[in-house]
Design an enzyme around this catalytic site. Sequence first.
Site, mmCIF file in Angstrom:
data_model
loop_
_atom_site.group_PDB
_atom_site.id
_atom_site.type_symbol
_atom_site.label_atom_id
_atom_site.label_comp_id
_atom_site.label_asym_id
_atom_site.label_seq_id
_atom_site.Cartn_x
_atom_site.Cartn_y
_atom_site.Cartn_z
ATOM 1 N N GLU A 34 0.857 -1.193 0.000
ATOM 2 C CA GLU A 34 0.000 0.000 0.000
ATOM 3 C C GLU A 34 0.887 1.235 0.000
ATOM 4 O O GLU A 34 1.911 1.274 0.688
ATOM 5 C CB GLU A 34 -0.933 -0.025 1.228
ATOM 6 C CG GLU A 34 -1.775 1.219 1.421
ATOM 7 C CD GLU A 34 -2.630 1.597 0.199
ATOM 8 O OE1 GLU A 34 -3.408 0.775 -0.263
ATOM 9 O OE2 GLU A 34 -2.498 2.750 -0.268
ATOM 10 N N LYS A 51 -20.619 9.116 5.010
ATOM 11 C CA LYS A 51 -21.777 8.769 5.849
ATOM 12 C C LYS A 51 -21.732 9.514 7.182
ATOM 13 O O LYS A 51 -22.768 9.835 7.774
ATOM 14 C CB LYS A 51 -21.845 7.255 6.073
ATOM 15 C CG LYS A 51 -22.702 6.534 5.042
ATOM 16 C CD LYS A 51 -22.070 6.361 3.702
ATOM 17 C CE LYS A 51 -22.512 7.174 2.549
ATOM 18 N NZ LYS A 51 -21.752 6.911 1.312
ATOM 19 N N GLY A 195 -22.668 16.508 -12.061
ATOM 20 C CA GLY A 195 -22.849 15.056 -12.001
ATOM 21 C C GLY A 195 -23.747 14.669 -10.842
ATOM 22 O O GLY A 195 -23.539 15.133 -9.721
ATOM 23 N N SER A 196 -24.767 13.858 -11.132
ATOM 24 C CA SER A 196 -25.717 13.487 -10.066
ATOM 25 C C SER A 196 -25.723 11.989 -9.805
ATOM 26 O O SER A 196 -26.738 11.417 -9.458
ATOM 27 C CB SER A 196 -27.126 13.947 -10.439
ATOM 28 O OG SER A 196 -27.671 13.081 -11.429
ATOM 29 N N GLY A 197 -24.558 11.345 -9.965
ATOM 30 C CA GLY A 197 -24.433 9.957 -9.506
ATOM 31 C C GLY A 197 -24.420 9.951 -7.985
ATOM 32 O O GLY A 197 -24.634 11.001 -7.358
ATOM 33 N N VAL A 287 -15.228 8.106 -11.788
ATOM 34 C CA VAL A 287 -13.829 7.825 -11.443
ATOM 35 C C VAL A 287 -13.162 7.051 -12.571
ATOM 36 O O VAL A 287 -13.835 6.517 -13.446
ATOM 37 C CB VAL A 287 -13.718 7.013 -10.125
ATOM 38 C CG1 VAL A 287 -14.281 7.783 -8.965
ATOM 39 C CG2 VAL A 287 -14.381 5.647 -10.262
ATOM 40 N N HIS A 460 -44.470 -5.821 12.570
ATOM 41 C CA HIS A 460 -45.269 -4.590 12.584
ATOM 42 C C HIS A 460 -45.004 -3.813 13.861
ATOM 43 O O HIS A 460 -44.922 -4.423 14.910
ATOM 44 C CB HIS A 460 -46.762 -4.937 12.512
ATOM 45 C CG HIS A 460 -47.639 -3.719 12.607
ATOM 46 N ND1 HIS A 460 -47.846 -2.866 11.551
ATOM 47 C CD2 HIS A 460 -48.340 -3.214 13.663
ATOM 48 C CE1 HIS A 460 -48.646 -1.881 11.922
ATOM 49 N NE2 HIS A 460 -48.958 -2.072 13.211
HETATM 50 C C1 FAD Z 1 -17.071 10.013 -2.057
HETATM 51 C C2 FAD Z 1 -17.256 8.531 -2.243
HETATM 52 C C3 FAD Z 1 -18.280 7.884 -1.594
HETATM 53 C C4 FAD Z 1 -18.446 6.510 -1.762
HETATM 54 N N1 FAD Z 1 -19.466 5.896 -1.101
HETATM 55 C C5 FAD Z 1 -19.644 4.565 -1.262
HETATM 56 C C6 FAD Z 1 -20.679 3.889 -0.564
HETATM 57 O O1 FAD Z 1 -21.441 4.489 0.204
HETATM 58 N N2 FAD Z 1 -20.810 2.564 -0.749
HETATM 59 C C7 FAD Z 1 -19.980 1.855 -1.586
HETATM 60 O O2 FAD Z 1 -20.141 0.638 -1.721
HETATM 61 N N3 FAD Z 1 -18.986 2.478 -2.256
HETATM 62 C C8 FAD Z 1 -18.794 3.802 -2.113
HETATM 63 N N4 FAD Z 1 -17.766 4.414 -2.767
HETATM 64 C C9 FAD Z 1 -16.902 3.596 -3.659
HETATM 65 C C10 FAD Z 1 -15.849 2.824 -2.859
HETATM 66 O O3 FAD Z 1 -15.071 3.719 -2.109
HETATM 67 C C11 FAD Z 1 -14.993 2.020 -3.822
HETATM 68 O O4 FAD Z 1 -15.816 1.212 -4.626
HETATM 69 C C12 FAD Z 1 -14.019 1.133 -3.055
HETATM 70 O O5 FAD Z 1 -13.156 1.888 -2.250
HETATM 71 C C13 FAD Z 1 -13.206 0.283 -4.029
HETATM 72 O O6 FAD Z 1 -12.333 -0.529 -3.324
HETATM 73 P P1 FAD Z 1 -10.962 -1.025 -3.969
HETATM 74 O O7 FAD Z 1 -10.332 -1.907 -2.951
HETATM 75 O O8 FAD Z 1 -11.211 -1.571 -5.311
HETATM 76 O O9 FAD Z 1 -10.080 0.291 -4.197
HETATM 77 P P2 FAD Z 1 -9.657 1.518 -3.256
HETATM 78 O O10 FAD Z 1 -10.505 1.656 -2.076
HETATM 79 O O11 FAD Z 1 -9.512 2.669 -4.166
HETATM 80 O O12 FAD Z 1 -8.209 1.082 -2.741
HETATM 81 C C14 FAD Z 1 -7.128 0.943 -3.609
HETATM 82 C C15 FAD Z 1 -5.845 1.121 -2.820
HETATM 83 O O13 FAD Z 1 -4.744 0.793 -3.653
HETATM 84 C C16 FAD Z 1 -3.664 1.671 -3.371
HETATM 85 N N5 FAD Z 1 -2.775 1.661 -4.545
HETATM 86 C C17 FAD Z 1 -3.070 2.061 -5.803
HETATM 87 N N6 FAD Z 1 -2.021 1.840 -6.617
HETATM 88 C C18 FAD Z 1 -1.035 1.305 -5.851
HETATM 89 C C19 FAD Z 1 0.295 0.848 -6.122
HETATM 90 N N7 FAD Z 1 0.810 0.888 -7.344
HETATM 91 N N8 FAD Z 1 1.024 0.367 -5.105
HETATM 92 C C20 FAD Z 1 0.504 0.305 -3.854
HETATM 93 N N9 FAD Z 1 -0.737 0.704 -3.542
HETATM 94 C C21 FAD Z 1 -1.502 1.189 -4.530
HETATM 95 C C22 FAD Z 1 -4.360 2.999 -3.113
HETATM 96 O O14 FAD Z 1 -3.545 3.839 -2.352
HETATM 97 C C23 FAD Z 1 -5.613 2.560 -2.363
HETATM 98 O O15 FAD Z 1 -5.444 2.575 -0.973
HETATM 99 C C24 FAD Z 1 -17.565 5.790 -2.601
HETATM 100 C C25 FAD Z 1 -16.510 6.434 -3.238
HETATM 101 C C26 FAD Z 1 -16.348 7.795 -3.068
HETATM 102 C C27 FAD Z 1 -15.210 8.460 -3.754
#
Ligand code: FAD
Length: 481
Positions: A34, A51, A195-197, A287, A460
């Site tokens: 990481e 949240k 954007g309204s996602g 994203v 209920h």
């Molecule tokens: C504002 C916001 C709100 C959200 N709310 C929700 C929600 O309510 N519910 C929900 O389900 N999802 C939500 N999401 C989406 C959710 O955060 C992501 O889907 C989730 O974090 C994806 O997990 P991941 O493990 O794939 O990647 P990430 O959480 O992005 O983690 C990837 C990690 O890899 C590390 N990394 C990248 N490249 C390298 C490298 N070369 N070497 C070492 N480390 C590296 C990064 O530093 C990071 O820590 C939200 C996202 C945002 C931005």
Amino acid sequence: MAQSYDLIVIGAGPGGYIAAIRAAQLGMKVAVVEREHLAGICSNWGCIPTKALLRTADVMHTAQHAKDYGLTLEGSIKPDVKAIVARSRGIAARMNNGVGFLFKKNKVDIIWGEAKITKPGEIVVGKISKPVVQPQGPVPKNTLGEGTYTAKHIIVATGARPRALPGIEPEGKLIWTYFEAMKPEELPKSLLVMGSGAIGIEFASFYNAMGVDVTVVEIMSQVMPVEDAEISTFAKKQFEKQGIKIHLEAKVAKVEKGSNSITATIEKKDGSSEKITADRMISAIGVQANIENIGLEAAGVKTDRGFVVIDGYGKTNVEGIYAIGDVAGGPLLAHKAEHEAVVCVEKIAGLPNVHATDKSKIPGCTYCNPQVASVGLTEAKAKEQGRDIRVGRFSFAANGKAVALGEDQGMVKTIFDKKTGELLGAHMVGAEVTELIQGFVVAMNLETTEEDLMHTIFPHPTLSESMKESVLDAYGRVLNA
Ligand SMILES: Cc1cc2nc3c(=O)[nH]c(=O)nc-3n(C[C@H](O)[C@H](O)[C@H](O)COP(=O)(O)OP(=O)(O)OC[C@H]3O[C@@H](n4cnc5c(N)ncnc54)[C@H](O)[C@@H]3O)c2cc1C
């Protein structure tokens, strides 16, 4: 000699850290690389801190309506933005620490730095190669450092970062991504959300509740474009009642920056255009996956439209390299990343009966006010697929618990296959629907029909009774409407 592992996971987000823990449970020697923060975007800059902010918005909303509940509140309620942000950041830090604790408990090594695959089975960890997109978190204790590491299996779980429109790139001062929107130093008076996602609407909801004048611009014909159109229209009316201005079928074509404000030119589908000035703007147009500089091209890993191509078990086209979570495509949700992690690792371990991830049954939740939650096909998608359907609806206005809570603005919509009774989709808007939706997710996973749901007893008074009534309505048997 390079330290070797059964599995190295790149990225400690919800995909990566869950993969590491499950692999350790199954007896593998595991390391996670990481570069920025344990627990990924989800806990540090996504799901959890938003949240926390939205909880403040809920409390604010309830306090503003204290009179409706027979309570007198002396003085006015005012947001203290520093304290609100501090609470949210504190909660994010706690989740981040929690993952460190879980790694220690499960004997997962942490390698701190940026990973690059040099060939299948080998990675090099070095310094961060380019300016980091997301702010750095604390470096955990007892981590391994830069060097070469080998592993039988490598899982890429590098996640995603904000996407930017050319010419409208967020610079963090006037135009924000979710990073700046998450920790404002002060509240702007006005805000434009592009954007309204889920991300855009959640921030619109939060800032509106804090008293900010919010305008949302969406290029599609509905807010939250992936949701059922009827639910989206319902939610839009509620947002507008709360004072959020919404432009649909409109795009931000140009942004001019002033010293402390932006002026956006909005072009509409009907050919008209409008200028909107706001103190700040949030770019929430989605994203893009972190697929660059990790050695995917050199290793020959196939990507498509910016995402790693995988099968239902996270396998890429290259033996020994897997991908999960946001980097491997949508829906870009933490629970999808976590599920893919478990499926991928169990398949690697050779466990029997591992089921490929079924993307048709992944719930989606948006924690705006009112909340929106769904699973399965929308009415439009079901029709597009040529399904003969039955649709049921039930309003929160006829649900005793919703009325008692003072939360009667909501509805549940269910979609069934007319011939087989299979539940094809469920869509909800209103209080706590993000908690309710799981009932329908379980039902869909068990291939439940309308009969099973009608024979199920719901407690209920609960909001969940609206779920059963919606099913009954689809079959002309609704009782309370
Ligand atoms: C504002 C916001 C709100 C959200 N709310 C929700 C929600 O309510 N519910 C929900 O389900 N999802 C939500 N999401 C989406 C959710 O955060 C992501 O889907 C989730 O974090 C994806 O997990 P991941 O493990 O794939 O990647 P990430 O959480 O992005 O983690 C990837 C990690 O890899 C590390 N990394 C990248 N490249 C390298 C490298 N070369 N070497 C070492 N480390 C590296 C990064 O530093 C990071 O820590 C939200 C996202 C945002 C931005």
